[in-house]
Design an enzyme around this catalytic site. Structure first.
Site, PDB file in Angstrom:
ATOM      1  N   ARG A 511      -0.958   6.070   7.658  1.00 21.64           N
ATOM      2  CA  ARG A 511       0.168   5.407   8.551  1.00 21.64           C
ATOM      3  C   ARG A 511       0.905   6.289   9.565  1.00 21.64           C
ATOM      4  NH1 ARG A 511       5.243   2.089   7.054  1.00 21.64           N
ATOM      5  NH2 ARG A 511       5.371   3.892   5.469  1.00 21.64           N
ATOM      6  N   SER A 575       1.414  12.909  -0.135  1.00 26.44           N
ATOM      7  CA  SER A 575       1.422  12.450  -1.278  1.00 26.44           C
ATOM      8  C   SER A 575       0.547  13.121  -2.453  1.00 26.44           C
ATOM      9  CB  SER A 575       1.763  10.993  -1.655  1.00 26.44           C
ATOM     10  OG  SER A 575       2.517  10.265  -0.495  1.00 26.44           O
ATOM     11  N   ASP A 629       6.066  12.148  -1.177  1.00 28.03           N
ATOM     12  CA  ASP A 629       6.687  10.683  -0.854  1.00 28.03           C
ATOM     13  C   ASP A 629       7.940  10.490  -1.927  1.00 28.03           C
ATOM     14  OD1 ASP A 629       5.413  10.942  -3.244  1.00 28.03           O
ATOM     15  OD2 ASP A 629       4.274   8.823  -3.146  1.00 28.03           O
TER      16      ASP A 629
END
Length: 888
Positions: A511, A575, A629
Site C-alpha cells: 500500500r 512488517s 507495524d
C-alpha cells in the site's frame, strides 16, 4: 353374460350413489388441503407454546424434554438391559450391540404378565413386581414407562426401581435413562438410519417426538445442540383449538371416556377410538333409516363391540365387503350389499380423517425442523411404530401422500420400527454410554490447552525474564526476544503538521498512502491510498526485482496524486523482523510470511529502497523512518490518546512494542528519556522455555512449518496458526471415532485448509450451529449436530488459550513499565490492531480479563487502532521531522 354385466353395472351405480350420500352425510370429516394446512399452522403455534417458559404451564401440547441429546452414530457398543412397562405385559430384554465390521444388534427377551390388581394397585405392589422378576446381570438397566398405580404418579420411577433392586439385594444395575416409547421408536430407527430425527406412534394411542434445537427449549439450560422433545400431541385441541373440526361423534366419545375434555386429538385419530367412532356413526345412520332398514340391535348399541381391527378388515379392497357382512352379522344386523358398501365407505372416511390429521401435525413438526435448519429443502427420516400404521390397509400410503402434499419442500423417508420401545431404550443407553466415554476422552485431550492461573503466571514470569535478556548487552545476542530499539523517542504531542508519504509492506499486498496531518484546535488526518499486488514471483525473486516493483508502485501513486515533483518525507512500514541502528536504518534479520527475495537479509531495507528510487530517476523522496507495524499501531493510538505507550498486533502474526526507559536498553547509548522497543515476542519459547505447555498438536504444526523451531509463541497464539492447530485436533478426534463417524475427508487432510477466520465464524455462531455445519460441509465433512458442538468446543479451547497467552505476555509488559516508573498503581493504554483481535468474538475479552488478573496493579485501557500501519508510519515520520528540526 348380459345378466352379469347388468348386475355389475347396477352394483357400480349403487355403490357410487351410496358413496356420494355418505360423503355428504360425513362432510365434516372430509378435509381440504387448505383446512389441513390451517391445522398444521395451529399445531406449529402449540409447539411454540409448549416450548416457552411462560406459555408452557397453560399449553396443551406439553413438549416434554427427554434429555436425549443425540441419536446413534454407528459406533455404539455394549451389553444392555431394557425394561418395557407400558401395558398389561412387561418385557425384559438383553440387547447386545457390537460393531466390529458391521454393527449388529442381538436381542433376547422374556415377557411377564402384569396382573390387573397391580396395574391399578399401589406403588409398593409395582416395586414388588420388579423384585420378583428374573433380570439379567448386565451393564445397564432401563425403565420405559410407568403405570398409573397409586403411589407412583408424581414420583421418580428410577428411584422406585432402584429401591426395589436394592431391597432384593442379589444383583446390581446402573440405571442410565427413562425412555418414552415414542423416543424408543426414534432411537431404534436412528440406529438403522442416522437421518432419523422424528419418532411417531400410531396405534392404540398416538404421540410424536423429534430433535429440537436447545436454544428454543426454555425449560432446560443451554442453547447449543439439540434435545429430543416428547410432544405428547394427543392433547392437541384440549384448549378448544380444534372445536371447529370436531363432530358430534367425537364429542359423544369424549363424554363417555375416562378422561372427558382431555386427549381430544388422540380421540379423533388413534386406534383406541376409531372403532367406536365408526360404531356411533352406524348407530345414528341406522336410527335415521339410512342403514339396516332402521334396525338397531343390542350388540350394535354396546360400547366397544365394533373394534378398530374391524375397521381395518372392512377397508380391505378385495375381501372388505365380505368382512363387513360377517362382522355386521355378528352384531345382529342383516346387512344388504348396499349396507356393506356404506359401512366400508364410513370406515374409509374415518381412517382417512385420522391419516390426514396426523399428516397435518407431522407436517407441523417437519416444517419446524426445516425452519430450524435454515435449509431450502428438508431431508429427514421419520421412525414409526404402532398397530394402526402397521396393520391398517392403505393407512401408511395415505399418511405419506398427504405429508408430502402439505410439506412439498421436504424429502421424507418413513421407516417402520422393529421392537421400538425396547431396542430403542437400549439404544438410548448405548448412546449415553458412548457420549459419556467420548466426553471423558475429549476433555482429557483438550485439558492441555486449558491453562491454569498458576501456569499463566509462570508464562508472565518467563516473559519478563526473556525481556530482560533481550535488553541486556551481554545476553542480547543469545536472547530469543530481541527487543529491537526503534529509535522512536517520542509519541505525538499534537503539533505534527504536513504532508507525508507512507509505504506499507507486510504481505502479498503493498500500500502507498498520502497522509495530510493538520495541527491546531481541530487536529485532522486525511489519507489517500492505493493498493498494489506483490506477485509470488516477485516475493520469491531477487531483492532488486522486489524493490523495483515497490518503486514502480510509488511512481504510479505519485502520478495518480499529481505530486511527482514534490519531495515528500516518507515513512516505510516494513512488517518483518529488523534490527535498527537509527530511525532510518533497518537491517532485515529474516524474511517471514512467504517472502524469499534474495540479497535482502542482513541488508538495510531503507538503503535498498533509496537505491531503487535512484535507479528509476523519476522522483526523489526523503526517507525519514523505517517503521514496524506494531510501532505504527502504538503511534496511531497515541495520537488520539496520550497515555498510549504500548502497541500490540494480534492478527495473522503476533508482536508487541512499548516505551522502555533508555537506561534499561543496554544495546544503545544514552540513559535519559525513553525509546520504543520492538519486542518481536513471537520468538518467545524458541529456547524451550514453553515446552511444558506445548501440546502434540503445537509440535505437529511446528514440524510442518516453513521455520521449524522458530516463532513458537506466535505459533500458539496468532491467526496464522490457530486454524492449523484446530485441524490437527479434528483429524486426531476423527481417527479416534469421535467425529464425522470416523471419516476424514481429503479436504481436511490439506494443511492450512482450516482457516483461522473459521474459528471466528464458528464461535460467533448463534444460529443453531448452522454456520459450523456450513463450514464443515465446505471441507467435505458430513457432520451431525454433535460433531458441530465438538468442533465449536475445540475452536473455543484453542482460541481461548491463544488469548490467555497473549494476555500473559501483555501483563508482563505493563507490569514492567509500572515497575520502571516506581508506581504502586498505573493507568496505561495499549493500542491494538489485527484481525484476530478485531474479528474474533471472544479473543479480546479473554485477553483483557487475563491482563487484569495477572497485572492487578495496572489499569489497562485497550484502544483499537484505525489504519495503524499507514497512519502510524506517517506520524512517526512527522515526529521524526519535528525532532530533527528541534535539533537543528
Amino acid at each position: 353374460m348380459i345378466a352379469a354385466q347388468l348386475l355389475a353395472y347396477y352394483f357400480t351405480e349403487l355403490k357410487d350413489d351410496k358413496v356420494k350420500k355418505i360423503d355428504k352425510y360425513l362432510y365434516a370429516m372430509r378435509f381440504s388441503d387448505e383446512t389441513l394446512m390451517d391445522i398444521m399452522k395451529r399445531f406449529r403455534r402449540e409447539l411454540g407454546n409448549g416450548l416457552g417458559r411462560d406459555t408452557n404451564p397453560t399449553a396443551t401440547v406439553k413438549m416434554l424434554p427427554t434429555f436425549v441429546r443425540s441419536i446413534p452414530d454407528g459406533s455404539e457398543k455394549g451389553d444392555f438391559i431394557a425394561l418395557d412397562l407400558g401395558g398389561s405385559a412387561f418385557r425384559i430384554l438383553r440387547v447386545k450391540v457390537s460393531h466390529e465390521k458391521k454393527q449388529t444388534v442381538q436381542m433376547e427377551s422374556q415377557i411377564y404378565d402384569t396382573p390387573e390388581d397391580i396395574i391399578h394397585g399401589s406403588g409398593t405392589r409395582v416395586r414388588g413386581t420388579f423384585q420378583t422378576l428374573t433380570v439379567y446381570k448386565c451393564l445397564k438397566v432401563y425403565l420405559s414407562l410407568c403405570t398409573d398405580s397409586s403411589g407412583v404418579e408424581g414420583m421418580d420411577v428410577v428411584t422406585l426401581l432402584n429401591k426395589a433392586i436394592k431391597k432384593r439385594g442379589d444383583y446390581d444395575a446402573d440405571i442410565m435413562a427413562v425412555v418414552n416409547d415414542t423416543v424408543g421408536t426414534m432411537m431404534t430407527c436412528g440406529f438403522d438410519d442416522q437421518r432419523c430425527e422424528v419418532g411417531i406412534i400410531i396405534g392404540t394411542g398416538t404421540n410424536a417426538c423429534y430433535m429440537e434445537e436447545l436454544r428454543h427449549i426454555d425449560l432446560v439450560e443451554g442453547d447449543e445442540g439439540r434435545m429430543c422433545i416428547n410432544t405428547e400431541w394427543g392433547a392437541f385441541g384440549d384448549n378448544g383449538m380444534l372445536e371447529d373440526i370436531r363432530t358430534e361423534f367425537d364429542r359423544e366419545i369424549d363424554r363417555g371416556s375416562l378422561n372427558p375434555g382431555k386427549q381430544l386429538f388422540e380421540k379423533m385419530v388413534s386406534g383406541m377410538y376409531m372403532g367406536e367412532l365408526v360404531r356411533l356413526i352406524l348407530v345414528k345412520m341406522a336410527k335415521e333409516g339410512f342403514l339396516f332398514e332402521g334396525r338397531i340391535t343390542p350388540e350394535l348399541l354396546t360400547k366397544g363391540k365394533f373394534e378398530t381391527k374391524h375397521v381395518s378388515s372392512i377397508e380391505k379392497n378385495k375381501e372388505g365387503l365380505a368382512k363387513a357382512k360377517d362382522i355386521l352379522g355378528r352384531l345382529g344386523v342383516e346387512p344388504s350389499a348396499d349396507d356393506c358398501v356404506a359401512v366400508q365407505h364410513v370406515c374409509t372416511i374415518v381412517s382417512h380423517r385420522s391419516a390426514n390429521l396426523l399428516a397435518a401435525t407431522l407436517g407441523g413438526i417437519l416444517s419446524r425442523l426445516k425452519d430450524n435448519k435454515g435449509n431450502p429443502r428438508l431431508r429427514t427420516t421419520v421412525g414409526i411404530d404402532g398397530s394402526l400404521y402397521k396393520m391398517h390397509p392403505q393407512y401408511a400410503r395415505r399418511l405419506h401422500k398427504t405429508v408430502r402434499r402439505l410439506v412439498p419442500e421436504s424429502d421424507v423417508r418413513f421407516l417402520l420400527s422393529e421392537s421400538g420401545s425396547s431396542k430403542g431404550a437400549a439404544m438410548v443407553t448405548a448412546v449415553a454410554y458412548r457420549l459419556a466415554d467420548q466426553r471423558r476422552q475429549i476433555t482429557e485431550t483438550l485439558a492441555e490447552f486449558r491453562l491454569t492461573s498458576d501456569q499463566l503466571l509462570e508464562v508472565k514470569k518467563r516473559m519478563r525474564t526473556e525481556i530482560q535478556n533481550g535488553l541486556g548487552k551481554k545476553t542480547h545476542d543469545s536472547a530469543t526476544i530481541k527487543m529491537w530499539p526503534t529509535y522512536v523517542l517520542s509519541t505525538p504531542d499534537g503539533s505534527e503538521n504536513g504532508d507525508f508519504l507512507a509505504l506499507d509492506l507486510g504481505g502479498t499486498n503493498f500500500r502507498v498512502l498520502l497522509v495530510k496531518i493538520r495541527s491546531g484546535k481541530r487536529r485532522t488526518v486525511e489519507m489517500h491510498n492505493k493498493i498494489y499486488a506483490i506477485p509470488m514471483e516477485v516475493m520469491q525473486g531477487t531483492g532488486e526485482e522486489l524493490f523495483d516493483h515497490i518503486v514502480q508502485c510509488i511512481s504510479d501513486f505519485l502520478d495518480y496524486m499529481g505530486m511527482k515533483n514534490t519531495r515528500l518525507p516518507l515513512g516505510f512500514t516494513f512488517s518483518f523482523p529488523c534490527r535498527q541502528t537509527s530511525l532510518d536504518v533497518g537491517i532485515l534479520v529474516t524474511w517471514t510470511k512467504g517472502f524469499k527475495a534474495t540479497d535482502c537479509e542482513g541488508e538495510d531495507v531503507v538503503g535498498l529502497l533509496r537505491e531503487g528510487i535512484k535507479r528509476r530517476e523519476e522522483f526523489d523522496l526523503d526517507v525519514v523512518a523505517v517503521v514496524n507495524d506494531t510501532v505504527g499501531t502504538m503511534m496511531t493510538c497515541a495520537y488520539e490518546e496520550p497515555t498510549c505507550e504500548v502497541g500490540l498486533i494480534a492478527g495473522t502474526g503476533s508482536n508487541a512494542c512499548y516505551m522502555e526507559e533508555m537506561r534499561n536498553i543496554e544495546v544503545v547509548e544514552g540513559d535519559v528519556g525513553r525509546m520504543c522497543v520492538n519486542m518481536e515476542w513471537g520468538a518467545f519459547g524458541d529456547n524451550g522455555c514453553l515446552d511444558d505447555i506445548r501440546t502434540e498438536y503445537d509440535r505437529a504444526v511446528d514440524d510442518f512449518s516453513l521455520n521449524l523451531g522458530k516463532q513458537r509463541y506466535e505459533k500458539m497464539c496468532s491467526g496464522m496458526y490457530l486454524g492449523e492447530i484446530v485441524r490437527n485436533i479434528l483429524i486426531d478426534l476423527t481417527k479416534r471415532g469421535f467425529l464425522f463417524r470416523g471419516q476424514i475427508s481429503e479436504t481436511l487432510k490439506t494443511r492450512g485448509i482450516f482457516e483461522t477466520k473459521f474459528l471466528s465464524q464458528i464461535e460467533s455462531d448463534r444460529l443453531a450451529l448452522l454456520q459450523v455445519r456450513s463450514i464443515l460441509q465446505q471441507l467435505g465433512l458430513d457432520s451431525t449436530c454433535d460433531d458441530s458442538i465438538i468442533v465449536k468446543e475445540v475452536c473455543g479451547t484453542v482460541s481461548r488459550r491463544a488469548a490467555q497467552l497473549c494476555g500473559a505476555g501483555m501483563a508482563a509488559v505493563v507490569d514492567k513499565i509500572r515497575e520502571n516508573r516506581g508506581l504502586n498503581q498505573m493507568d496505561i493504554t495499549v493500542g491494538v490492531d489485527g484481525t484476530l483481535y478485531k474479528l474474533h468474538p471472544h479473543f479480546s475479552g479473554i485477553m483483557h480479563q487475563t491482563v487484569k488478573e495477572l497485572a492487578p496493579k495496572c489499569n489497562v485501557n485497550f484502544l483499537l487502532s484505525e489504519d495503524g500501519s499507514g497512519k502510524g508510519a506517517a506520524l512517526i515520520t512527522a515526529v521524526g521531522c519535528r525532532m530533527r528540526e528541534q535539533k537543528s
